[in-house]
Write an enzyme that holds these catalytic residues in place. Structure first.
Site, PDB file in Angstrom:
ATOM      1  N   CYS A 288       7.714  -8.810 -10.779  1.00 57.76           N
ATOM      2  CA  CYS A 288       6.310  -8.653  -9.571  1.00 57.76           C
ATOM      3  C   CYS A 288       5.673  -6.797  -8.916  1.00 57.76           C
ATOM      4  O   CYS A 288       7.023  -6.438  -8.474  1.00 57.76           O
ATOM      5  CB  CYS A 288       6.338  -9.779  -8.434  1.00 57.76           C
ATOM      6  SG  CYS A 288       6.133 -11.609  -9.313  1.00 57.76           S
TER       7      CYS A 288
ATOM      8  N   HIS B 147       1.864  -9.741  -3.000  1.00 59.84           N
ATOM      9  CA  HIS B 147       3.159 -10.055  -4.435  1.00 59.84           C
ATOM     10  C   HIS B 147       2.045 -10.390  -5.190  1.00 59.84           C
ATOM     11  O   HIS B 147       2.111 -11.816  -5.568  1.00 59.84           O
ATOM     12  CB  HIS B 147       4.255 -11.118  -3.373  1.00 59.84           C
ATOM     13  CG  HIS B 147       5.315 -10.964  -3.904  1.00 59.84           C
ATOM     14  ND1 HIS B 147       6.965 -11.314  -3.500  1.00 59.84           N
ATOM     15  CD2 HIS B 147       5.906 -11.182  -5.330  1.00 59.84           C
ATOM     16  CE1 HIS B 147       7.238 -11.790  -4.584  1.00 59.84           C
ATOM     17  NE2 HIS B 147       6.993 -11.083  -5.519  1.00 59.84           N
TER      18      HIS B 147
ATOM     19  N   THR C 261       7.942  -8.650   1.872  1.00 58.70           N
ATOM     20  CA  THR C 261       7.911  -9.689   1.219  1.00 58.70           C
ATOM     21  C   THR C 261       8.951  -9.427   0.526  1.00 58.70           C
ATOM     22  O   THR C 261      10.063  -8.205   0.352  1.00 58.70           O
ATOM     23  CB  THR C 261       6.839  -9.742  -0.344  1.00 58.70           C
ATOM     24  OG1 THR C 261       6.754 -10.671  -0.917  1.00 58.70           O
ATOM     25  CG2 THR C 261       6.762  -7.896  -0.831  1.00 58.70           C
TER      26      THR C 261
END
Lengths: 157, 215
Positions: A27, A44, A21
């Site tokens: 995040c 994610h 990711t």
């Protein structure tokens, strides 16, 4: 093969596939894996908690995303009590603008840890906080999590 | 993929407003830098979170100015540049401030993400001017008031920067309205991307102010 996990989404993989990711800022990237069955999942996660009464991709939130990731790993042959976690992200991208809401990176990390603790999944490695974004890749074969930053730093957990 | 929160008529109205706002912002930048600033035809569409990565070049390095706005309308505006173009733009700006006509090249060997404090504040000011003009244009068309935050700046992955605007709307939406305009300035072909992320509840306010039926 590398499976790309978009923001607010999740995926499960077995060797030789890897999970990746990109651009984790505030995040948090969560990896759960069963080293014995060699099955791994990555999410994610954007925000700590789902708003009640609203449908959406579960991986967007820590409190809905982590139980769902566990469920999908079990479906793929993983065993819950063997799961371990590695997490990265939760940065404060714009410290100049920080206020309560925008310290969301820290809140995300806390929410992820709380959700993992509730499921009794130990956090084996973490690379969280700071003010820089991260791109991560997990190899279910070796159980290694590689973390890059935009300035070319690389770390393996 | 269109997720279909807004009907085509509403999207057209928003596109038009974004278009005008972006043009005004571009003109202001041109005046500031004393160069011609050209602008691509701005696009505005509904984009699912999963698609944002591919659209903004998630893993590309970007220098991003980020401004939040609050008030009648909530959301954010980003100005994204490649590190190379950010440096060129910052130099142009600091040169003008210094009243010099020669571009200094003494830091040409610096690392991609290294900026002097002066260059960094020049970029913040550019973000400020773009956003200020954008917001002023919106106000002149809708009488909706917005307060702008100070600009935040970051050198990072495009997605890590933009996600800051996405998570502000993430609690109530799984898609964003991505307004995208590409600006190019002067002979050096400096290119930047203006990204507008209005909050979904503000979009309804905006459509009401424009007398467009958003439902």
């Amino acid at each position: 093969m590398v499976i790309h996990v978009p923001i607010a989404h999740m995926a499960v993989a077995r060797p030789p596939a890897k999970l990746r990711t990109t651009g984790l800022g505030s995040c948090v990237g969560v990896v759960l894996y069963d080293p014995w069955a060699r099955v791994a999942g990555m999410a994610h996660i954007m925000l700590p908690q789902a708003t009640e009464g609203r449908e959406g991709p579960p991986a967007k939130f820590a409190d809905t995303g982590i139980p769902e990731l566990v469920r999908r790993i079990e479906e793929a042959g993983g065993v819950r009590r063997r799961l371990r976690a590695k997490i990265a992200g939760g940065a404060n991208m714009f410290p100049q603008l920080s206020n309560d809401f925008f310290r969301i990176g820290e809140k995300n990390v806390l929410a992820v840890k709380a959700a993992l603790q509730e499921l009794r999944i130990p956090v084996e490695a973490e690379d969280v906080g700071g003010t820089v974004g991260r791109t991560i890749e997990f190899d279910p074969e070796s159980g290694k999590l590689t973390v890059w930053t935009i300035r070319g730093e690389v770390a393996v957990f | 993929m269109t997720t279909g929160r807004y009907p085509p008529l509403a999207l057209d109205a928003l596109r038009e407003i974004f278009n005008i706002g972006a043009h005004h912002a571009a003109r202001a930048l041109g005046e500031l830098l004393q160069v011609t600033v050209r602008i691509s035809v701005p696009t505005l569409r509904e984009v699912d979170f999963a698609e944002v990565d591919a659209l903004v070049g998630g893993e590309e390095p970007r220098v991003g100015a980020y401004l939040r706005f609050q008030g009648d309308l909530e959301g954010s505006l980003f100005f994204l540049l490649s590190p190379r173009d950010a440096r060129a733009l910052a130099r142009r700006m600091t040169m003008l401030l210094a009243g010099s006509t020669e571009v200094r090249t003494d830091r040409a060997n610096g690392k991609e993400g290294d900026f002097t404090e002066l260059e960094w504040s020049a970029l913040a000011e550019i973000g400020n001017i773009l956003a200020g003009n954008f917001v002023a244009t919106l106000f002149s068309f809708t009488s909706l008031e917005m307060r702008m935050s100070v600009p935040g700046l970051a050198y990072d992955y495009a997605l890590a920067i933009l996600a800051e605007g996405m998570l502000a709307v993430g609690e109530s939406a799984d898609e964003i309205l991505l307004g995208d305009a590409r600006l190019s300035a002067g002979e050096q072909e400096i290119r930047g991307e203006l990204v507008f992320l209005p909050h979904p509840r503000s979009v309804d306010v905006l459509l009401a102010a424009l007398a467009v039926d958003g439902k």
